[in-house]
Design a protein around this motif. Structure first.
Motif, PDB file in Angstrom:
ATOM      1  N   LEU A  11      63.162  31.860  14.239  1.00 21.15           N
ATOM      2  CA  LEU A  11      61.878  31.237  14.521  1.00 21.15           C
ATOM      3  C   LEU A  11      60.763  32.218  14.230  1.00 21.15           C
ATOM      4  N   ALA A  12      59.628  31.717  13.820  1.00 21.41           N
ATOM      5  CA  ALA A  12      58.490  32.583  13.579  1.00 21.41           C
ATOM      6  C   ALA A  12      57.772  32.862  14.882  1.00 21.41           C
ATOM      7  N   SER A  13      57.296  34.117  15.030  1.00 23.76           N
ATOM      8  CA  SER A  13      56.536  34.483  16.216  1.00 23.76           C
ATOM      9  C   SER A  13      55.073  34.176  15.972  1.00 23.76           C
ATOM     10  N   ALA A  14      54.389  33.595  16.968  1.00 24.09           N
ATOM     11  CA  ALA A  14      52.979  33.247  16.814  1.00 24.09           C
ATOM     12  C   ALA A  14      52.235  33.401  18.116  1.00 24.09           C
ATOM     13  N   GLY A  15      52.487  34.430  18.894  1.00 22.13           N
ATOM     14  CA  GLY A  15      51.705  34.666  20.091  1.00 22.13           C
ATOM     15  C   GLY A  15      52.231  33.942  21.292  1.00 22.13           C
ATOM     16  N   LEU A  16      51.351  33.725  22.291  1.00 18.44           N
ATOM     17  CA  LEU A  16      51.731  33.095  23.529  1.00 18.44           C
ATOM     18  C   LEU A  16      51.576  31.589  23.432  1.00 18.44           C
ATOM     19  N   SER A  17      51.550  30.914  24.628  1.00 20.15           N
ATOM     20  CA  SER A  17      51.699  29.458  24.678  1.00 20.15           C
ATOM     21  C   SER A  17      50.772  28.719  23.726  1.00 20.15           C
ATOM     22  N   GLY A  18      49.488  29.096  23.686  1.00 17.39           N
ATOM     23  CA  GLY A  18      48.581  28.372  22.829  1.00 17.39           C
ATOM     24  C   GLY A  18      48.709  28.730  21.372  1.00 17.39           C
ATOM     25  N   LEU A  19      49.490  29.789  21.038  1.00 18.07           N
ATOM     26  CA  LEU A  19      49.585  30.254  19.664  1.00 18.07           C
ATOM     27  C   LEU A  19      50.972  30.120  19.083  1.00 18.07           C
ATOM     28  N   ILE A  20      51.935  29.640  19.864  1.00 24.04           N
ATOM     29  CA  ILE A  20      53.330  29.580  19.400  1.00 24.04           C
ATOM     30  C   ILE A  20      53.522  28.373  18.497  1.00 24.04           C
ATOM     31  N   CYS A  21      53.949  28.615  17.297  1.00 28.23           N
ATOM     32  CA  CYS A  21      54.156  27.531  16.326  1.00 28.23           C
ATOM     33  C   CYS A  21      55.616  27.131  16.295  1.00 28.23           C
ATOM     34  N   ALA A  22      55.829  25.859  16.077  1.00 28.61           N
ATOM     35  CA  ALA A  22      57.203  25.374  15.922  1.00 28.61           C
ATOM     36  C   ALA A  22      57.588  25.487  14.463  1.00 28.61           C
ATOM     37  N   ILE A  23      58.003  26.688  14.092  1.00 28.87           N
ATOM     38  CA  ILE A  23      58.332  26.965  12.695  1.00 28.87           C
ATOM     39  C   ILE A  23      59.755  27.460  12.612  1.00 28.87           C
ATOM     40  N   ALA A  24      60.515  26.940  11.724  1.00 28.37           N
ATOM     41  CA  ALA A  24      61.864  27.472  11.483  1.00 28.37           C
ATOM     42  C   ALA A  24      61.830  28.240  10.187  1.00 28.37           C
ATOM     43  N   ARG A  54      51.636  18.173  17.040  1.00 31.30           N
ATOM     44  CA  ARG A  54      51.737  19.282  17.989  1.00 31.30           C
ATOM     45  C   ARG A  54      52.506  20.406  17.320  1.00 31.30           C
ATOM     46  N   PRO A  55      52.051  21.645  17.484  1.00 30.09           N
ATOM     47  CA  PRO A  55      52.749  22.739  16.804  1.00 30.09           C
ATOM     48  C   PRO A  55      54.017  23.187  17.517  1.00 30.09           C
ATOM     49  N   TYR A  56      54.207  22.791  18.779  1.00 28.92           N
ATOM     50  CA  TYR A  56      55.340  23.242  19.584  1.00 28.92           C
ATOM     51  C   TYR A  56      55.439  22.341  20.811  1.00 28.92           C
ATOM     52  N   PHE A  57      56.541  22.483  21.542  1.00 27.78           N
ATOM     53  CA  PHE A  57      56.672  21.841  22.850  1.00 27.78           C
ATOM     54  C   PHE A  57      56.226  22.825  23.925  1.00 27.78           C
ATOM     55  N   TYR A  58      55.488  22.344  24.902  1.00 28.14           N
ATOM     56  CA  TYR A  58      55.171  23.163  26.069  1.00 28.14           C
ATOM     57  C   TYR A  58      55.537  22.354  27.314  1.00 28.14           C
ATOM     58  N   LEU A  59      56.471  22.867  28.101  1.00 23.14           N
ATOM     59  CA  LEU A  59      56.932  22.175  29.300  1.00 23.14           C
ATOM     60  C   LEU A  59      56.932  23.154  30.467  1.00 23.14           C
ATOM     61  N   VAL A 142      65.084  30.920  37.830  1.00 23.76           N
ATOM     62  CA  VAL A 142      64.158  32.029  38.079  1.00 23.76           C
ATOM     63  C   VAL A 142      62.788  31.667  37.518  1.00 23.76           C
ATOM     64  N   PRO A 143      61.708  31.896  38.271  1.00 19.39           N
ATOM     65  CA  PRO A 143      60.359  31.616  37.746  1.00 19.39           C
ATOM     66  C   PRO A 143      60.066  32.443  36.496  1.00 19.39           C
ATOM     67  N   GLY A 144      59.171  31.928  35.686  1.00 19.54           N
ATOM     68  CA  GLY A 144      58.763  32.628  34.479  1.00 19.54           C
ATOM     69  C   GLY A 144      59.102  31.856  33.221  1.00 19.54           C
ATOM     70  N   ASP A 145      58.960  32.528  32.081  1.00 18.25           N
ATOM     71  CA  ASP A 145      59.199  31.897  30.788  1.00 18.25           C
ATOM     72  C   ASP A 145      60.685  31.918  30.433  1.00 18.25           C
ATOM     73  N   HIS A 146      61.147  30.810  29.874  1.00 24.22           N
ATOM     74  CA  HIS A 146      62.528  30.676  29.408  1.00 24.22           C
ATOM     75  C   HIS A 146      62.465  30.146  27.969  1.00 24.22           C
ATOM     76  N   HIS A 164      58.300  26.068  24.472  1.00 26.64           N
ATOM     77  CA  HIS A 164      57.801  27.078  25.402  1.00 26.64           C
ATOM     78  C   HIS A 164      57.981  26.516  26.812  1.00 26.64           C
ATOM     79  N   LEU A 165      59.023  26.980  27.474  1.00 28.40           N
ATOM     80  CA  LEU A 165      59.418  26.440  28.776  1.00 28.40           C
ATOM     81  C   LEU A 165      59.105  27.452  29.871  1.00 28.40           C
ATOM     82  N   ARG A 166      58.382  27.008  30.898  1.00 28.47           N
ATOM     83  CA  ARG A 166      58.058  27.881  32.026  1.00 28.47           C
ATOM     84  C   ARG A 166      58.474  27.222  33.330  1.00 28.47           C
ATOM     85  N   VAL A 167      59.160  28.010  34.152  1.00 33.71           N
ATOM     86  CA  VAL A 167      59.511  27.571  35.502  1.00 33.71           C
ATOM     87  C   VAL A 167      58.423  28.076  36.446  1.00 33.71           C
TER      88      VAL A 167
END
Length: 339
Positions: A11-24, A54-59, A142-146, A164-167
């Protein structure tokens, strides 16, 4: 979506939640069809960008909840495609890129993703299929990003869409920078270091470098973002060009890494910079001068030895310890009587 031809999807890296792209991204693979004929992306929803994509999923949800979203599969070709869907754990490669684990090794948050009876989907020609899926967050999560991904596969081709999944719960942004060193010299000098995410959220780190030499401050690196999204619990080894490295100096470097959320870490290292080419020429010159002096000294000794060993010449005086002595005269006895 770009396609992979092996089970290991990057996957390509594109920053944090608002910048993460769904790119393979794709690995090098055998020369087969470059395009599988279908694509995968988040279905348009209330958080869609202008244009509906949408560039990615955020849940995000608390432990014990079930989250829902939808994946869109598009088939613009004239034949049908049958695609298999799964969830996968995402992680950092050693160099910092994002990748997803194969099915057998996705035992973390990727296993929370379910497609029900729609795990295998047949997409008719020129059709767009929307497939719902769920993310079941365990009560003890566990809380945090998964970081996870939804992966679609057909005949060895894979496309991964970032989730981008966060508990919900307390979050901690923390990192360390370790094992700093310097390689190369001059304009080709490179800083090597390791970053470790010690917290429970993904980080977009920034690096600054301060350098102090024997003769004062040396040009370092101002603060700049690093091309990596550092996932919780992950370790990456990075390299940073250092074009301001001196030609001759003993330098102490301080690397400072920061990230949003208050994460900050520093480490130091030192390096000698010596112009070995110039040193070699200087040494060669000194050796040459020494050789000339030695030859001159030996020649002088040889000349002195030759003079000491040569016999007296015609009309000359013999050499040796008696050479300068007065000539021997006969002695006369004095009796007082005339001769």
């Amino acid at each position: 979506m770009p396609v992979l031809r092996r089970h290991h999807t990057r996957l390509a890296s594109a920053g944090l939640s608002g910048l993460i792209c769904a790119i393979a991204l794709c690995f090098a693979a055998p020369a087969r069809a470059a395009d599988p004929g279908w694509s995968a992306e988040p279905a348009a929803g209330s958080t869609a960008r202008p244009g509906g994509a949408r560039p990615y999923f955020y849940l995000e949800g608390t432990p014990g909840t079930v989250l829902e979203d939808r994946l869109a599969l598009a088939n613009p070709t004239d034949r049908e495609h049958t695609v298999t869907l799964r969830g996968a754990d995402a992680y950092n490669t050693g160099a910092g890129a994002l990748a997803v684990r194969p099915a057998a090794r996705s035992t973390g948050a990727g296993s929370w993703i379910g497609f029900g009876a729609a795990r295998t989907v047949t997409i008719p020609p020129r059709t767009r299929a929307v497939v719902p899926f769920t993310v079941t967050v365990p009560p003890a999560a566990v809380p945090g990003d998964h970081p996870v991904a939804v992966v679609a596969t057909e005949a060895g081709h894979e496309a991964a869409v970032r989730v981008h999944l966060r508990v919900s719960g307390p979050v901690l942004a923390a990192l360390t920078v370790e094992r700093a060193s310097v390689g190369g010299k001059g304009a080709a000098a490179v800083l090597h270091y390791t970053l470790v995410n010690r917290g429970n959220v993904a980080l977009a780190p920034e690096l600054s470098v301060r350098a102090e030499g024997l003769f004062g401050e040396v040009a370092g690196r101002t603060v700049r973002g690093l091309p990596v999204e550092l996932l919780p619990g992950q370790r990456v080894e990075l390299s940073e060009p250092w074009p301001g490295a001196p030609v001759f100096d003993d330098v102490r470097l301080t690397l400072t890494v920061t990230a949003p959320g208050g994460a900050r870490a520093t480490t130091t290292t030192s390096a000698w910079f010596v112009p070995w080419g110039l040193v070699g020429l200087t040494c060669a010159g000194l050796l040459g001068l020494g050789a000339v002096a030695l030859v001159a000294h030996l020649l002088a000794r040889t000349r002195r030895a030759s003079r000491a060993a040569s016999p007296a010449g015609a009309g000359g005086r013999p050499d040796g310890p008696d050479a300068d002595a007065e000539p021997h005269l006969p002695e006369h006895e004095l009796t007082g009587a005339p001769r």
